[in-house]
Design a protein around this motif. Structure first.
Motif, PDB file in Angstrom:
ATOM      1  N   VAL A  92      37.609  49.746  25.763  1.00  0.00           N
ATOM      2  CA  VAL A  92      36.473  49.510  26.659  1.00  0.00           C
ATOM      3  C   VAL A  92      36.397  48.040  27.052  1.00  0.00           C
ATOM      4  N   PHE A  93      36.701  47.156  26.115  1.00  0.00           N
ATOM      5  CA  PHE A  93      36.632  45.720  26.387  1.00  0.00           C
ATOM      6  C   PHE A  93      37.924  45.176  26.983  1.00  0.00           C
ATOM      7  N   ALA A  94      39.045  45.847  26.739  1.00  0.00           N
ATOM      8  CA  ALA A  94      40.330  45.326  27.192  1.00  0.00           C
ATOM      9  C   ALA A  94      40.647  45.678  28.640  1.00  0.00           C
ATOM     10  N   GLU A  95      40.074  46.751  29.160  1.00  0.00           N
ATOM     11  CA  GLU A  95      40.388  47.177  30.519  1.00  0.00           C
ATOM     12  C   GLU A  95      39.859  46.193  31.556  1.00  0.00           C
ATOM     13  N   LYS A  96      40.654  46.007  32.599  1.00  0.00           N
ATOM     14  CA  LYS A  96      40.202  45.188  33.719  1.00  0.00           C
ATOM     15  C   LYS A  96      39.139  45.966  34.489  1.00  0.00           C
ATOM     16  N   ARG A  97      38.112  45.245  34.918  1.00  0.00           N
ATOM     17  CA  ARG A  97      37.014  45.873  35.644  1.00  0.00           C
ATOM     18  C   ARG A  97      36.901  45.251  37.029  1.00  0.00           C
ATOM     19  N   LYS A  98      36.698  46.107  38.007  1.00  0.00           N
ATOM     20  CA  LYS A  98      36.553  45.615  39.367  1.00  0.00           C
ATOM     21  C   LYS A  98      35.092  45.319  39.700  1.00  0.00           C
ATOM     22  N   ASP A  99      34.190  46.111  39.141  1.00  0.00           N
ATOM     23  CA  ASP A  99      32.790  45.982  39.520  1.00  0.00           C
ATOM     24  C   ASP A  99      32.030  44.922  38.724  1.00  0.00           C
ATOM     25  N   ARG A 100      32.346  44.746  37.427  1.00  0.00           N
ATOM     26  CA  ARG A 100      31.631  43.772  36.588  1.00  0.00           C
ATOM     27  C   ARG A 100      32.621  43.060  35.676  1.00  0.00           C
ATOM     28  N   PRO A 101      32.312  41.834  35.308  1.00  0.00           N
ATOM     29  CA  PRO A 101      33.205  41.135  34.377  1.00  0.00           C
ATOM     30  C   PRO A 101      33.122  41.741  32.967  1.00  0.00           C
ATOM     31  N   ARG A 102      34.214  41.661  32.219  1.00  0.00           N
ATOM     32  CA  ARG A 102      34.269  42.217  30.867  1.00  0.00           C
ATOM     33  C   ARG A 102      33.327  41.503  29.909  1.00  0.00           C
ATOM     34  N   TRP A 103      33.132  40.221  30.130  1.00  0.00           N
ATOM     35  CA  TRP A 103      32.311  39.458  29.200  1.00  0.00           C
ATOM     36  C   TRP A 103      30.866  39.946  29.192  1.00  0.00           C
ATOM     37  N   LEU A 104      30.428  40.565  30.288  1.00  0.00           N
ATOM     38  CA  LEU A 104      29.052  41.052  30.358  1.00  0.00           C
ATOM     39  C   LEU A 104      28.818  42.181  29.355  1.00  0.00           C
ATOM     40  N   LEU A 105      29.769  43.095  29.254  1.00  0.00           N
ATOM     41  CA  LEU A 105      29.663  44.171  28.270  1.00  0.00           C
ATOM     42  C   LEU A 105      29.753  43.614  26.852  1.00  0.00           C
ATOM     43  N   ALA A 106      30.655  42.670  26.634  1.00  0.00           N
ATOM     44  CA  ALA A 106      30.770  42.057  25.309  1.00  0.00           C
ATOM     45  C   ALA A 106      29.480  41.323  24.938  1.00  0.00           C
ATOM     46  N   PHE A 107      28.892  40.640  25.903  1.00  0.00           N
ATOM     47  CA  PHE A 107      27.629  39.938  25.663  1.00  0.00           C
ATOM     48  C   PHE A 107      26.513  40.926  25.310  1.00  0.00           C
ATOM     49  N   ALA A 108      26.477  42.065  26.003  1.00  0.00           N
ATOM     50  CA  ALA A 108      25.467  43.086  25.711  1.00  0.00           C
ATOM     51  C   ALA A 108      25.629  43.623  24.293  1.00  0.00           C
ATOM     52  N   TYR A 109      26.857  43.818  23.858  1.00  0.00           N
ATOM     53  CA  TYR A 109      27.095  44.278  22.489  1.00  0.00           C
ATOM     54  C   TYR A 109      26.685  43.226  21.462  1.00  0.00           C
TER      55      TYR A 109
END
Length: 152
Positions: free
Chosen positions: A17-34
């Motif tokens: 979930v954290f390693a995949e490239k995202r087009k719509d949102r940066p990955r760090w945002l999900l990591a920050f939420a966690y």
């Protein structure tokens, strides 16, 4: 499908979930939420025992009965926030999840500050009223993380 909660396939899918490239949102945002969710969970689990010690010592010197009443009031206030205030904020007032989470965290901080300076029983019973929105923090943070993760 493996039904164990800590199987290697579930751990790998969590990391993916954290390693995949995202087009719509940066990955760090999900990591920050966690990280925010993890810190919040540590505070909530850690505060219980410390709070009981605080309530039993001077200046309050509460009995176990009074601590029980206070705990019940605090949990009812949290349930009210989760079941009534979150729908009110999101459906009627049209606030987004981030705004609701900030309101919930600020009221929780306010209740903890009030608790820190409470030296009378009646002031201590105001703590759940001040922090009533604090019970909405966990469901709203989970909602934010669910929206940040992909559907698959």
């Amino acid at each position: 499908e493996d039904s164990r909660s800590c199987s290697s396939s579930k751990i790998l899918s969590f990391i993916r979930v954290f390693a995949e490239k995202r087009k719509d949102r940066p990955r760090w945002l999900l990591a920050f939420a966690y990280v925010v969710f993890g810190l919040y969970t540590l505070v909530v689990f850690g505060i219980g025992d410390i709070q009981y010690l605080y309530l039993m010592s001077p200046p309050l010197c509460w009995t176990s009965t009074l601590i029980g009443y206070f705990s019940a009031l605090r949990y009812v206030a949290g349930w009210i926030a989760a079941f009534l205030l979150v729908p009110l904020f999101s459906k009627i007032l049209h606030l987004n999840d981030t705004t609701i989470a900030l309101i919930a965290l600020l009221t929780m901080i306010g209740s903890l500050v009030l608790e820190a300076f409470a030296n009378k029983t009646w002031i201590m019973f105001l703590v759940p009223a001040v922090g009533i929105c604090g019970g909405a923090t966990q469901p709203v943070l989970r909602s934010i993380m669910s929206k940040l993760a992909r559907k698959d």
